[in-house]
Write a protein that holds these residues in place. Sequence first.
Motif, mmCIF file in Angstrom:
data_model
loop_
_atom_site.group_PDB
_atom_site.id
_atom_site.type_symbol
_atom_site.label_atom_id
_atom_site.label_comp_id
_atom_site.label_asym_id
_atom_site.label_seq_id
_atom_site.Cartn_x
_atom_site.Cartn_y
_atom_site.Cartn_z
ATOM 1 N N ILE A 136 0.863 -1.182 0.000
ATOM 2 C CA ILE A 136 0.000 0.000 0.000
ATOM 3 C C ILE A 136 0.897 1.228 0.000
ATOM 4 C CG2 ILE A 136 -0.219 0.260 2.509
ATOM 5 C CD1 ILE A 136 -3.325 0.281 0.399
ATOM 6 N N SER A 137 0.584 2.207 -0.853
ATOM 7 C CA SER A 137 1.404 3.421 -0.980
ATOM 8 C C SER A 137 0.528 4.649 -0.837
ATOM 9 C CB SER A 137 2.118 3.449 -2.329
ATOM 10 O OG SER A 137 2.912 2.297 -2.506
ATOM 11 N N HIS A 138 1.094 5.699 -0.254
ATOM 12 C CA HIS A 138 0.375 6.953 -0.025
ATOM 13 C C HIS A 138 1.149 8.080 -0.707
ATOM 14 C CE1 HIS A 138 -2.144 5.208 3.307
ATOM 15 N NE2 HIS A 138 -1.123 4.364 3.301
ATOM 16 N N PHE A 139 0.531 8.715 -1.699
ATOM 17 C CA PHE A 139 1.092 9.890 -2.370
ATOM 18 C C PHE A 139 0.337 11.106 -1.842
ATOM 19 C CE2 PHE A 139 2.143 6.407 -5.126
ATOM 20 C CZ PHE A 139 3.388 6.714 -5.650
ATOM 21 N N PHE A 140 1.054 12.054 -1.235
ATOM 22 C CA PHE A 140 0.403 13.127 -0.492
ATOM 23 C C PHE A 140 0.210 14.380 -1.347
ATOM 24 C CE2 PHE A 140 2.605 10.424 2.534
ATOM 25 C CZ PHE A 140 1.550 10.079 3.371
ATOM 26 N N LEU A 141 -1.019 14.895 -1.325
ATOM 27 C CA LEU A 141 -1.347 16.120 -2.045
ATOM 28 C C LEU A 141 -1.207 17.342 -1.148
ATOM 29 C CD1 LEU A 141 -4.588 14.879 -3.849
ATOM 30 C CD2 LEU A 141 -2.230 14.704 -4.626
ATOM 31 N N MET A 142 -1.529 17.183 0.134
ATOM 32 C CA MET A 142 -1.526 18.312 1.071
ATOM 33 C C MET A 142 -1.366 17.760 2.477
ATOM 34 S SD MET A 142 -3.806 19.676 3.503
ATOM 35 C CE MET A 142 -5.488 19.372 2.984
ATOM 36 N N TYR A 143 -0.715 18.548 3.347
ATOM 37 C CA TYR A 143 -0.545 18.122 4.735
ATOM 38 C C TYR A 143 -0.532 19.339 5.642
ATOM 39 C CZ TYR A 143 2.058 16.764 8.953
ATOM 40 O OH TYR A 143 2.462 16.580 10.238
ATOM 41 N N THR A 144 -1.384 19.334 6.663
ATOM 42 C CA THR A 144 -1.356 20.332 7.728
ATOM 43 C C THR A 144 -1.380 19.589 9.063
ATOM 44 O OG1 THR A 144 -3.761 20.573 8.007
ATOM 45 C CG2 THR A 144 -2.716 21.893 6.266
ATOM 46 N N ARG A 145 -1.364 20.326 10.140
ATOM 47 C CA ARG A 145 -1.371 19.716 11.465
ATOM 48 C C ARG A 145 -2.649 18.920 11.706
ATOM 49 N NH1 ARG A 145 -3.274 21.514 16.251
ATOM 50 N NH2 ARG A 145 -3.805 23.515 15.297
#
Length: 308
Positions: free
Chosen positions: A124-133
């Motif tokens: 399983i892979s996670h490609f991140f578009l946006m990240y905040t707290r």
Amino acid sequence: METLPPQDLSRLIGSIYDCTLDPGNWDRTLAEIAEALLAHSLILSLNDFYGDRMVIDRSVGWEPHWLAERTKHLPEIHAVLARWLASCISLDEPFVASRELMPSQAEASAYFRNCLEPQGIVDISHFFLMYTRTHFSEIVVARHRRAGVMTDREIELGKLLLPHLRRAVTISRILDARAIERARMAQALDALACGVLLTDEHGAILHPNRAAERMLREGTGIQECGGMLEAKAPSAARELRSAIRQAAQDEAGMGRTGLAVRLTDSEAPPLFAHVLPMAGGTCARPSTRKRRPPCSSPVRRTKKMRRR
């Protein structure tokens, strides 16, 4: 290393941007991305760290039963990703379970045992578009044992698609929790005689009602520059930008009436913009909680233009 023939890659990127014009294309486009990545299934989601929930999700290849099962394991998934995101060097690098987790960690994971393994998913892979707290959005790519774990080719292709996915998601606002309400909201705004515009915290125009569209066409106090709302009078331009920024960052400091910005110079008939905060998303304010829960969509402001 060629990830896709150039014409296929170009066509896939074109499909991603087609979604900005018609969000209904996302299901087909996500299926095309899954095929290109040799994926068993794929999820596009916006996640709430505090509530351990997916606020918005679109998926292909996931049966409803397994999506419900995955939801039970969101606290475990979020805990792992939160630690990884806090220490990662760049959001352009995906989290790939087969490369980031020891075999013993996967074996100890209830998520792997109860949700992934029964489906034959081995990576399983996670490609991140946006990240905040408080929130993050991502593309989740699941690989079946028939295809094996993610290889350099799929990781590189995912990284090539990532900036285009980010732009398309931002433009189309597919992750806006109010999207399903927008058509009805637009009808209500169009019924108003005064000009009303919805913007994000930077002043990017999200939606003008009909009266505001007329004002933009005629240049009545306001104008659009590269998709951004601006006051025509230089004396008002900076004040309007500041008011929008304050509405996004300090709602409590605005009082009940919001901020009034005079759009015209002193010699011209007065025209005012009233800048008011409007919390995005569908989050309620439970009476039993002291703090407002984080919402999934950007804070917006409504600017009502009227003469005094």
